[in-house]
Design a protein around this motif. Structure first.
Motif: not given
Length: 132
Positions: A106-121, A38-49
């Motif tokens: 915010x994590x992606x734009x200001x902190x340089x995180x990627x979906x690959x970082x956010x998923x495992x966190x 669910x976390x991985x899927x929702x993360x992809x969903x949020x980035x897409x939308x």
């Protein structure tokens, strides 16, 4: 508007997938596996939308809408099924906060995180809450 209609349709499609779809997201998989999927899927969903979700977030009436309530109930049920202890509402809130559009952007734009970082966190917090 149209953007919101598309979001609603996609939200419903995602709900169908986690409530009735195949594993690991759907009911045939163990609860912790479902939670992680669910976390991985929702993360992809949020980035897409992200654009329309950020718009929705500006209004407190729509931020915590019916779609959010479905997500919250789902995460809470999975935490309970995975034998998490303590305040499950607060735990579900914490997990969903990390999947919130404003936070993700915010994590992606200001902190340089990627979906690959956010998923495992997200996954590491979900696992800790379930005692793994």
């Amino acid at each position: 508007g149209l953007m919101i209609e598309v979001l609603d349709e996609d939200e419903r499609a995602m709900q169908q997938a986690f409530l009735f779809g195949p594993p690991p997201l759907g009911p045939q998989a163990p609860p912790l596996d479902r939670l992680l999927a669910f976390g991985r899927e929702r993360l992809r969903f949020v980035v897409a939308h992200r654009a329309v979700l950020e718009e929705v977030n500006r209004d407190p009436q729509t931020r915590y809408n019916a779609a959010f309530a479905v997500l919250h109930t789902h995460v809470r049920v999975l935490l309970a099924a995975a034998a998490s202890s303590g305040d499950l509402d607060a735990q579900a809130d914490a997990l969903l906060a990390l999947l919130d559009a404003d936070y993700v952007v915010h994590q992606m734009d200001s902190r340089g995180q990627t979906v690959e970082d956010l998923g495992p966190a997200w996954e590491s917090l979900a696992r800790k809450l379930c005692g793994h």
